[in-house]
Design an enzyme around this catalytic site. Structure first.
Site, short mmCIF file in Angstrom:
data_model
loop_
_atom_site.label_atom_id
_atom_site.label_comp_id
_atom_site.label_asym_id
_atom_site.label_seq_id
_atom_site.Cartn_x
_atom_site.Cartn_y
_atom_site.Cartn_z
N HIS A 19 0.82 -1.22 0.00
CA HIS A 19 0.00 0.00 0.00
C HIS A 19 0.85 1.27 0.00
CE1 HIS A 19 -4.01 -1.88 0.70
NE2 HIS A 19 -3.23 -2.89 1.01
N ASP B 116 3.69 9.37 -0.90
CA ASP B 116 2.50 8.64 -0.47
C ASP B 116 2.23 7.52 -1.47
OD1 ASP B 116 0.21 8.06 0.97
OD2 ASP B 116 -0.51 10.13 1.01
#
Ligand code: G6P
Length: 481
Positions: free
Chosen positions: A157, A365
Site C-alpha cells: 500500500h 504517499d
C-alpha cells in the site's frame, strides 16, 4: 471454488457496514470475503503477557475474522519498531528518520513466523492467500517453509523506495529475497514497480522475463501495477445521506460566506503537514486582500503515538498552527481550524463537499485516497479544486488536479490562489476528468484485477509463477497512463 484468505496487520472489517465509518478498502475486501467465503486474519490490536497463538474468531457482517493477540515485546519490536520506525520512514524516503536496531529486525521475523504458524492449519489446498502491506513481507517465505504451496499474492500500500535508499537498510537483500516467495506482487504505481525492478536487476542481478515477470533468487514471480481506489457509489451515498447532508449544512453555515479549504490526514510526517501550513502562511502573507475570506480545516487524527518521531511531529504542528493563528487571526476569523480527531465517513463526505479547495500535499504517499474521496464528494455543477502533491501515487492518474511540489512554499501558495480564483467552467472541466479517473479506478476494480490475476497464476514444474492468460494489470496500466 477457491476460498480467499486476506492477511493484514490491522483487520478493519466493519462489524456494522451500515454505520458509515468503514473505509473503502475494508468494505471492498469484506465484499470479496463474503463472495469467496474466506477469512481475514491479522493482529487483534491487543497486547498480552505471553503469546499463545490462540485465534479469536468473529463474524463481522458475514465476514469471518481471525484475530491473534501479540505480546508487548512483539508490539514494540515488530509494529512500533521494524514496521513503523524502520520500514515506514525508509519506504517514504526518510532515511533521516529511519531507525534500525537488530532487535526490531528480530521481532519482525519472529512475529511473521508466529503469524505463519498460526495461519498454517487454517489453509485448505485450493485457497488463494492475499497478504497486505509492509508489516508482513516475509510471511510468504515462512508459509512456504511450513509446506504451503498455495498461490500467494502481496500488495504494497506504500511506495517502494529507490534502490539507493533501500541499500541503507541492513539485510535489505533478505527482505527482497523474501518477496520472491510470492507468486504475484502488486504496487500502486508504475513508479514504485520500476524502482522495485531496478533493485532486482541492478542490485540483486535478476532479470526481467516476459511482460511482468522477474527472475531472481532462483525463482520467477509476477509483478504489476494495481492502483487502489475508493468505493465510489458508497461514498456518493454517504455524501447524500442525512448525516452527510447535515454536516454539509453545518459547514456551509459555519463558513459564513468564506471559502473553506480542507486537509484530512493521519498525523504522519510523510503527509507534508508542516510544509502545507507554511505554504498557506505564505499565501496569507502574499495576499493580504484575501486573508479574511478563506480558512483551512485540517482534520488530523493522532497516529502511532508510541513512536518518538510521531510525538515530535505532533509537537511541531501544535506550535505551527498556534503561531499562524496567533499571527493572522482576527476577532471573528481564524485561519486554521486544527483538529486532532477523526470523523465518520459520511461526515467527511459532507465536509469535503462544503470545501472549495482540498489540499493533499504529502511528501511521498503510496496512493492517497483523500484525493479520490474529495473528487467523489463534489457537486458536479459547482465542484471544488484539488491541489495534489506530485509525490502522491494518485498524481500518476490525477494529472488534471493542480499538481504541486509540496517542498516549495511559493508553489503551494500560488496553487491556493489559483484554486480560490478558478472560474467555474475550468473547475467543472477538471472535475469531470478527475471523476472519470476516480470511477475507472474504483476499489472493486482494483480488488477484482488483483484477485483475478492471482487466480490466473500457474506454478510450473520448476516452481515458477507464470500467467495462464493475459493479466489484468495491463488494463490498469493503460488507465493509469
Ligand atoms: C497506512 C498503511 C496501513 C495502515 C494505516 C494506518 O495506510 O499503509 O497498512 O494500517 O496506514 O496505520 P496504523 O499503523 O494505525 O495501522
Amino acid at each position: 471454488m477457491s476460498r480467499l484468505i486476506v492477511v493484514s496487520n490491522r483487520v478493519s472489517a466493519p462489524a456494522d457496514p451500515a454505520a458509515g465509518s468503514a473505509g473503502g478498502l475494508a468494505m471492498a475486501l469484506s465484499a470479496a470475503l463474503r463472495k469467496y467465503d474466506g477469512l481475514w486474519f491479522g493482529w487483534s490490536g491487543e497486547t498480552v503477557d505471553h503469546f499463545t497463538g490462540d485465534i479469536k474468531w468473529e463474524d463481522r457482517a458475514g465476514v469471518t475474522v481471525a484475530l491473534v493477540d501479540l505480546e508487548a515485546q512483539d508490539v514494540d519490536e515488530y509494529y512500533n519498531g521494524y514496521a513503523n520506525k524502520t520500514l515506514w520512514p525508509l519506504f517514504h524516503h526518510r532515511v533521516d528518520l529511519t531507525a534500525y536496531e537488530r532487535s526490531y529486525g528480530e521481532g519482525y521475523e519472529r512475529v511473521n513466523a508466529r503469524f505463519a504458524e498460526v495461519l498454517r492449519p487454517q489453509i485448505q489446498p485450493d485457497d488463494i492467500i492475499w497478504i497486505h502491506d509492509y508489516h508482513l513481507i516475509p510471511i510468504a517465505r515462512d508459509l512456504r517453509r511450513l509446506g504451503v504451496t498455495n498461490r500467494i499474492g502481496f500488495f504494497l500500500h506504500t511506495p517502494w523506495p529507490a534502490r539507493q535508499l533501500l541499500v541503507t537498510l541492513p539485510h535489505h537483500r533478505r527482505l527482497v529475497e523474501s518477496l520472491f516467495a510470492y507468486d504475484l506482487i502488486g504496487f500502486q504505481t508504475q513508479e514504485w514497480l520500476d524502482l522495485f525492478r531496478d533493485y532486482v536487476v541492478s542490485e540483486a542481478r535478476g532479470d526481467l522475463v516476459g511482460d511482468g515477470g522477474l527472475e531472481c533468487f532462483g525463482r520467477t514471480v509476477q509483478a504489476g501495477v494495481y492502483p487502489i481506489g475508493i468505493d465510489v457509489d458508497a461514498f456518493i451515498d454517504a455524501r447524500n445521506s442525512p448525516q452527510g447532508n447535515r454536516t454539509y449544512d453545518r459547514m456551509a453555515a459555519s463558513s459564513a460566506f468564506r471559502s473553506m479549504m480542507v486537509g484530512v490526514d493521519r498525523l504522519d510526517y510523510s503527509k507534508g503537514l508542516e510544509e502545507r501550513m507554511l505554504g498557506y502562511e505564505q499565501f496569507l502573507h502574499d495576499n493580504p486582500d484575501m486573508r479574511g475570506d478563506v480558512f483551512l480545516v485540517q482534520v488530523t487524527p493522532i497516529s502511532r503515538d508510541e513512536v518518538d518521531t510521531y510525538q515530535d511531529i505532533r509537537a511541531r504542528l501544535d506550535a505551527l498552527a498556534g503561531r499562524i493563528n496567533g499571527e493572522y487571526a482576527d476577532m471573528d476569523w481564524q485561519p486554521i481550524r486544527y483538529l486532532n480527531r477523526s470523523y465518520r465517513r459520511d461526515q467527511l463526505a459532507g465536509i469535503y463537499r462544503a470545501a472549495r479547495v482540498c489540499l493533499v500535499t504529502p511528501l511521498r504517499d503510496g496512493m492517497n485516497l483523500v484525493a479520490k474521496e474529495y473528487v467523489a464528494a463534489q457537486n458536479p455543477e459547482d465542484p471544488g479544486v484539488l491541489i495534489l502533491s506530485r509525490f502522491a501515487g494518485a498524481a500518476e492518474q490525477m494529472g488534471e488536479a493542480l499538481l504541486v511540489n509540496p517542498f516549495s512554499r511559493e508553489e503551494v501558495a500560488d496553487a491556493i490562489k489559483r484554486a480560490l480564483t478558478m472560474p467555474r467552467e475550468e473547475r467543472v472541466r477538471k472535475w469531470q476528468a478527475l471523476m472519470k479517473v476516480v470511477r475507472d479506478t474504483d476499489v472493486a476494480i482494483w480488488r477484482d484485477d488483483f484477485v483475478g490475476d492471482l487466480l490466473n497464476v500457474v506454478i510450473t514444474g520448476d516452481g515458477d509463477a507464470l500467467f495462464h492468460q493475459d493479466p489484468f494489470h495491463h488494463h490498469s496500466q493503460a488507465d493509469a497512463a
